[in-house]
Design a protein around this motif. Structure first.
Motif, PDB file in Angstrom:
ATOM      1  N   ASN A 114       0.816  -1.204   0.000  1.00 49.09           N
ATOM      2  CA  ASN A 114       0.000   0.000   0.000  1.00 49.09           C
ATOM      3  C   ASN A 114       0.855   1.261   0.000  1.00 49.09           C
ATOM      4  N   ASP A 115       0.468   2.216  -0.845  1.00 46.73           N
ATOM      5  CA  ASP A 115       1.071   3.555  -0.883  1.00 46.73           C
ATOM      6  C   ASP A 115       2.579   3.511  -1.084  1.00 46.73           C
ATOM      7  N   LEU A 116       2.980   3.135  -2.294  1.00 46.56           N
ATOM      8  CA  LEU A 116       4.383   3.199  -2.681  1.00 46.56           C
ATOM      9  C   LEU A 116       4.689   4.599  -3.208  1.00 46.56           C
ATOM     10  N   SER A 117       5.875   5.091  -2.900  1.00 47.68           N
ATOM     11  CA  SER A 117       6.266   6.409  -3.402  1.00 47.68           C
ATOM     12  C   SER A 117       7.753   6.416  -3.727  1.00 47.68           C
ATOM     13  N   PHE A 118       8.094   7.195  -4.765  1.00 46.01           N
ATOM     14  CA  PHE A 118       9.474   7.374  -5.175  1.00 46.01           C
ATOM     15  C   PHE A 118       9.791   8.869  -5.110  1.00 46.01           C
ATOM     16  N   ASP A 119      10.845   9.223  -4.399  1.00 49.62           N
ATOM     17  CA  ASP A 119      11.235  10.623  -4.323  1.00 49.62           C
ATOM     18  C   ASP A 119      11.520  11.182  -5.705  1.00 49.62           C
ATOM     19  N   ASN A 120      11.430  12.494  -5.814  1.00 46.27           N
ATOM     20  CA  ASN A 120      11.766  13.139  -7.071  1.00 46.27           C
ATOM     21  C   ASN A 120      13.271  13.113  -7.290  1.00 46.27           C
ATOM     22  N   VAL A 121      13.674  13.320  -8.530  1.00 46.98           N
ATOM     23  CA  VAL A 121      15.094  13.395  -8.870  1.00 46.98           C
ATOM     24  C   VAL A 121      15.664  14.669  -8.242  1.00 46.98           C
ATOM     25  N   PRO A 122      16.851  14.612  -7.643  1.00 51.06           N
ATOM     26  CA  PRO A 122      17.453  15.814  -7.046  1.00 51.06           C
ATOM     27  C   PRO A 122      17.521  16.963  -8.052  1.00 51.06           C
ATOM     28  N   GLY A 123      17.180  18.165  -7.565  1.00 52.08           N
ATOM     29  CA  GLY A 123      17.189  19.341  -8.425  1.00 52.08           C
ATOM     30  C   GLY A 123      15.813  19.763  -8.894  1.00 52.08           C
ATOM     31  N   PHE A 124      14.794  18.906  -8.656  1.00 56.97           N
ATOM     32  CA  PHE A 124      13.427  19.238  -9.036  1.00 56.97           C
ATOM     33  C   PHE A 124      12.607  19.480  -7.774  1.00 56.97           C
ATOM     34  N   THR A 125      11.556  20.265  -7.914  1.00 56.23           N
ATOM     35  CA  THR A 125      10.867  20.791  -6.736  1.00 56.23           C
ATOM     36  C   THR A 125       9.760  19.893  -6.201  1.00 56.23           C
ATOM     37  N   GLY A 126       9.161  19.065  -7.051  1.00 59.00           N
ATOM     38  CA  GLY A 126       8.056  18.227  -6.611  1.00 59.00           C
ATOM     39  C   GLY A 126       8.488  17.194  -5.578  1.00 59.00           C
ATOM     40  N   GLU A 127       7.545  16.794  -4.736  1.00 65.01           N
ATOM     41  CA  GLU A 127       7.871  15.844  -3.662  1.00 65.01           C
ATOM     42  C   GLU A 127       8.150  14.449  -4.204  1.00 65.01           C
ATOM     43  N   ASN A 128       7.300  13.961  -5.098  1.00 63.98           N
ATOM     44  CA  ASN A 128       7.425  12.597  -5.616  1.00 63.98           C
ATOM     45  C   ASN A 128       7.427  12.591  -7.138  1.00 63.98           C
ATOM     46  N   LEU A 129       8.220  11.693  -7.697  1.00 64.34           N
ATOM     47  CA  LEU A 129       8.173  11.453  -9.137  1.00 64.34           C
ATOM     48  C   LEU A 129       7.064  10.470  -9.468  1.00 64.34           C
ATOM     49  N   LEU A 130       6.873   9.468  -8.608  1.00 62.97           N
ATOM     50  CA  LEU A 130       5.898   8.416  -8.868  1.00 62.97           C
ATOM     51  C   LEU A 130       5.286   7.949  -7.566  1.00 62.97           C
ATOM     52  N   THR A 131       3.978   7.734  -7.580  1.00 61.09           N
ATOM     53  CA  THR A 131       3.294   7.106  -6.457  1.00 61.09           C
ATOM     54  C   THR A 131       2.356   6.025  -7.000  1.00 61.09           C
ATOM     55  N   ILE A 132       2.191   4.968  -6.218  1.00 60.11           N
ATOM     56  CA  ILE A 132       1.272   3.878  -6.566  1.00 60.11           C
ATOM     57  C   ILE A 132       0.431   3.583  -5.331  1.00 60.11           C
ATOM     58  N   ARG A 133      -0.872   3.687  -5.464  1.00 60.99           N
ATOM     59  CA  ARG A 133      -1.720   3.502  -4.286  1.00 60.99           C
ATOM     60  C   ARG A 133      -1.670   2.071  -3.772  1.00 60.99           C
ATOM     61  N   GLN A 134      -1.686   1.112  -4.692  1.00 64.92           N
ATOM     62  CA  GLN A 134      -1.695  -0.282  -4.235  1.00 64.92           C
ATOM     63  C   GLN A 134      -1.154  -1.223  -5.310  1.00 64.92           C
ATOM     64  N   ILE A 135      -0.370  -2.201  -4.868  1.00 60.54           N
ATOM     65  CA  ILE A 135       0.054  -3.315  -5.714  1.00 60.54           C
ATOM     66  C   ILE A 135      -0.397  -4.603  -5.030  1.00 60.54           C
ATOM     67  N   GLN A 136      -1.213  -5.373  -5.718  1.00 62.59           N
ATOM     68  CA  GLN A 136      -1.705  -6.636  -5.169  1.00 62.59           C
ATOM     69  C   GLN A 136      -1.152  -7.798  -5.974  1.00 62.59           C
ATOM     70  N   LEU A 137      -0.443  -8.689  -5.295  1.00 57.77           N
ATOM     71  CA  LEU A 137       0.113  -9.887  -5.916  1.00 57.77           C
ATOM     72  C   LEU A 137      -0.701 -11.092  -5.463  1.00 57.77           C
ATOM     73  N   THR A 138      -1.189 -11.871  -6.429  1.00 55.82           N
ATOM     74  CA  THR A 138      -1.953 -13.075  -6.117  1.00 55.82           C
ATOM     75  C   THR A 138      -1.151 -14.301  -6.529  1.00 55.82           C
ATOM     76  N   GLN A 139      -1.048 -15.225  -5.617  1.00 58.31           N
ATOM     77  CA  GLN A 139      -0.281 -16.462  -5.812  1.00 58.31           C
ATOM     78  C   GLN A 139       1.167 -16.179  -6.200  1.00 58.31           C
ATOM     79  N   PRO A 140       1.903 -15.430  -5.358  1.00 56.69           N
ATOM     80  CA  PRO A 140       3.337 -15.259  -5.620  1.00 56.69           C
ATOM     81  C   PRO A 140       4.052 -16.571  -5.357  1.00 56.69           C
ATOM     82  N   SER A 141       5.152 -16.798  -6.063  1.00 58.99           N
ATOM     83  CA  SER A 141       5.895 -18.052  -5.911  1.00 58.99           C
ATOM     84  C   SER A 141       6.443 -18.160  -4.506  1.00 58.99           C
ATOM     85  N   LEU A 142       6.486 -19.376  -4.003  1.00 58.02           N
ATOM     86  CA  LEU A 142       6.984 -19.610  -2.662  1.00 58.02           C
ATOM     87  C   LEU A 142       8.412 -20.123  -2.655  1.00 58.02           C
TER      88      LEU A 142
END
Length: 267
Positions: free
Chosen positions: A67-95
């Protein structure tokens, strides 16, 4: 991130003996472990700080939800995040074993914040090739560091994950770009259609996404250029000349309509 998934096998066996209390404790422990491992791997792979707010492990349902993944912005740019993902759901991941295999992966609520300066490029639709755009800088750095594709001792690409079906929903691209002849950045939001891909791995995911999302993005960027950047730039030029410029004879694409004060010189 393979070891925590391997631990799930032993955890399921233990749960049969220890019961519901152990289920919750094990899920919480695995969630924290996966959060730490994913943050470490994403930060190392991208070169920018990655964070995951919470990871829910659902052993009986064979699901892992980030839940709520975020990637900081590249240094030198003003925005807080370059990328955000609200949710990643994995079903039946390998064991066990490598590469990491997932039956179904759903990404929901993807927001990309692109910012930069287009003053040195004649066509702002080519933002991916600009060194002064945050996304372009990140991709260039990623390739320079050799992170785009891991290789084995013989230099052959390594498949690190495989997903039978990948769905990406609610994709939004926010543009905040300084354009030629404009002192203030122009903001624009693009909503990208949902996409479902099959047989996805780290070696083909970029190509698959480009094939499915590229045409829609190109069309939206072209409209942004024609409807917002071009008229604003022409108006600035017209107003910068003493007495104005007569642009009434300028031939433009059918989809572009310029205000009358842009087409005619000031009186």
């Amino acid at each position: 991130m393979q070891k925590p998934f391997l631990i799930i096998t032993g955890s399921i066996v233990a749960l049969a003996v220890l019961g519901t209390g152990a289920l919750l404790a094990t899920e919480n422990w695995l969630g924290k472990r996966l959060t730490q491992d994913l943050e470490t791997e994403l930060t190392a792979a991208t070169g920018v700080e990655a964070a995951v707010r919470q990871t829910d492990v659902r052993l009986l349902q064979q699901q892992v939800v980030f839940n709520d993944l975020s990637f900081d912005n590249v240094p030198g740019f003003t925005g807080e995040n370059l990328l955000t993902i609200r949710q990643i759901q994995l079903t039946q991941p390998s064991l066990q074993g490598k590469p990491l295999q997932v039956a179904i992966a759903n990404l929901e609520g993807v927001v990309v914040n692109i910012e930069g300066d287009l003053n040195d490029l004649p066509d702002p639709r080519m933002i991916g090739a600009l060194p002064n755009v945050n996304l372009a800088q990140l991709l260039e750095q990623w390739v320079d560091q050799g992170q785009a594709t891991a290789t084995d001792a013989n230099g052959q690409p390594i498949t690190t994950f495989e997903v039978d079906q990948l769905t990406v929903e609610n994709i939004q691209v926010n543009l905040n770009l300084t354009v030629p002849w404009q002192g203030q950045a122009i903001a624009h939001t693009i909503t990208v259609p949902n996409v479902t891909l099959t047989n996805v791995n780290n070696l083909n995911i970029s190509e698959q996404l480009a094939d499915r999302l590229g045409p829609a993005l190109t069309e939206e960027l072209s409209l942004f250029f024609m409807e917002e950047i071009l008229p604003a730039s022409l108006q600035y030029i017209q107003e910068s000349f003493p007495g104005g410029l007569d642009l009434s004879g300028l031939e433009l694409p059918e989809e572009v309509t310029l205000p009358e004060q842009v087409l005619s010189p000031r009186s």
